[in-house]
Design an enzyme around this catalytic site. Structure first.
Site, PDB file in Angstrom:
ATOM      1  N   LYS A 127      42.672  53.702  40.023  1.00  0.00           N
ATOM      2  CA  LYS A 127      43.065  52.629  39.485  1.00  0.00           C
ATOM      3  C   LYS A 127      44.380  53.111  39.059  1.00  0.00           C
ATOM      4  O   LYS A 127      44.718  54.158  38.177  1.00  0.00           O
ATOM      5  CB  LYS A 127      42.239  52.022  38.489  1.00  0.00           C
ATOM      6  CG  LYS A 127      42.925  51.008  37.744  1.00  0.00           C
ATOM      7  CD  LYS A 127      41.966  50.692  36.477  1.00  0.00           C
ATOM      8  CE  LYS A 127      40.752  49.747  36.768  1.00  0.00           C
ATOM      9  NZ  LYS A 127      40.189  49.247  35.493  1.00  0.00           N
ATOM     10  N   ASP A 187      31.945  42.963  29.394  1.00  0.00           N
ATOM     11  CA  ASP A 187      32.508  42.237  30.656  1.00  0.00           C
ATOM     12  C   ASP A 187      31.641  42.263  31.772  1.00  0.00           C
ATOM     13  O   ASP A 187      32.065  42.405  32.779  1.00  0.00           O
ATOM     14  CB  ASP A 187      33.857  42.872  30.699  1.00  0.00           C
ATOM     15  CG  ASP A 187      34.691  41.931  31.665  1.00  0.00           C
ATOM     16  OD1 ASP A 187      34.404  40.556  31.418  1.00  0.00           O
ATOM     17  OD2 ASP A 187      35.746  42.261  32.331  1.00  0.00           O
ATOM     18  N   GLY A 196      41.820  46.176  45.415  1.00  0.00           N
ATOM     19  CA  GLY A 196      42.050  44.899  44.555  1.00  0.00           C
ATOM     20  C   GLY A 196      42.985  45.031  43.802  1.00  0.00           C
ATOM     21  O   GLY A 196      43.401  46.207  43.163  1.00  0.00           O
ATOM     22  N   VAL A 235      43.799  48.752  42.238  1.00  0.00           N
ATOM     23  CA  VAL A 235      42.921  49.892  42.599  1.00  0.00           C
ATOM     24  C   VAL A 235      42.979  50.208  44.049  1.00  0.00           C
ATOM     25  O   VAL A 235      42.924  49.176  45.000  1.00  0.00           O
ATOM     26  CB  VAL A 235      41.314  49.357  42.221  1.00  0.00           C
ATOM     27  CG1 VAL A 235      40.347  50.383  42.345  1.00  0.00           C
ATOM     28  CG2 VAL A 235      41.403  49.143  40.635  1.00  0.00           C
ATOM     29  N   GLY A 243      44.547  43.259  39.522  1.00  0.00           N
ATOM     30  CA  GLY A 243      44.249  42.392  38.286  1.00  0.00           C
ATOM     31  C   GLY A 243      45.190  42.533  37.548  1.00  0.00           C
ATOM     32  O   GLY A 243      46.436  42.900  37.785  1.00  0.00           O
ATOM     33  N   MET A 284      45.542  44.234  34.840  1.00  0.00           N
ATOM     34  CA  MET A 284      45.898  45.711  34.376  1.00  0.00           C
ATOM     35  C   MET A 284      46.602  46.619  35.369  1.00  0.00           C
ATOM     36  O   MET A 284      47.478  47.709  35.279  1.00  0.00           O
ATOM     37  CB  MET A 284      44.695  46.567  33.923  1.00  0.00           C
ATOM     38  CG  MET A 284      44.301  46.109  32.597  1.00  0.00           C
ATOM     39  SD  MET A 284      42.992  47.021  31.913  1.00  0.00           S
ATOM     40  CE  MET A 284      43.811  48.574  31.672  1.00  0.00           C
ATOM     41  N   GLY A 285      46.389  46.398  36.608  1.00  0.00           N
ATOM     42  CA  GLY A 285      46.912  47.294  37.763  1.00  0.00           C
ATOM     43  C   GLY A 285      46.210  46.901  38.983  1.00  0.00           C
ATOM     44  O   GLY A 285      45.693  45.991  39.340  1.00  0.00           O
TER      45      GLY A 285
END
Length: 206
Positions: free
Chosen positions: A34, A128, A12, A19, A14, A16-17
């Site tokens: 990640k 979160d 996946g 994975v 997102g 931030m980066g």
């Protein structure tokens, strides 16, 4: 990657980066890797968040929390490694089959609360909790993951009320959404929102 990890597939991506599922060749085991977007001299705040994520996650050892392993840099990219959990996120699970029956749903709820209790016992606020950050394994084990915006619970409550708003709106407590003082009850609110959606198929507040 980094002379040690064989990248097997992308799990996946997102803000931030990215994975990856990877094999650690030195230990001959699979891990989740990640990789932060940008180079080591890029967004300092993102690097700090990644470093904070691994530091806080390593403080928790519990079967219902994903374990974190290492933080490093390779070829100009910052990265962290964590336990690879073969399964589905709660979001993927409910998207495929809708709401859960009472029995399976309560098993998810109990394990999520046990994992969160371990997080709070370590003096950490997750901040979160949402279906995308809850993994469900094929054997029914539930694991809480992603400590990217977690923080240490402040000894001085006023120090936590810095006006900064981070999190996912649909699951944030009122105090988190308005940048006020946070404590473990903020995470409990998010758990309530997740469970409401788990059993009803709708979010408590749009």
């Amino acid at each position: 990657f980094a002379g040690r990890y064989e990248l097997l597939s992308e799990l996946g991506k997102g803000g931030m980066g990215v994975v990856f599922r990877a094999r650690d060749r030195e230990l001959d085991e699979e891990v989740a890797l990640k990789v932060l977007k940008g180079g080591p001299d890029g967004d300092t705040a993102q690097v700090d968040r990644l470093r904070q994520e691994i530091k806080l996650a390593r403080a928790i050892t519990h079967p219902n929390v994903v374990r974190a392993f290492d933080f490093g840099e390779s070829g100009g990219s910052r990265f962290l490694t964590m336990e690879y959990v073969p399964g589905f996120t709660l979001r993927q699970l409910t998207s495929r089959q809708g709401t859960l029956a009472l029995g399976p749903g309560l098993q998810v709820a109990k394990q999520l609360c046990r994992g969160l209790a371990a997080v709070h016992a370590a003096g950490i606020l997750h901040l979160d909790i949402k279906p995308q950050n809850i993994m469900v394994l094929s054997n029914g084990v539930v694991k809480l993951m992603d400590f990217g915006i977690a923080r240490i619970e402040q000894a001085d409550p006023s120090a936590a009320a810095d006006g900064t708003v981070v999190g996912t709106p649909s699951y944030m407590s009122p105090e988190q959404a308005t940048g006020r003082t946070l404590d473990p009850r903020s995470d409990l609110y998010a758990v309530g929102a997740v469970l409401f959606e788990l059993f009803t198929g709708a979010q408590p507040f749009a």
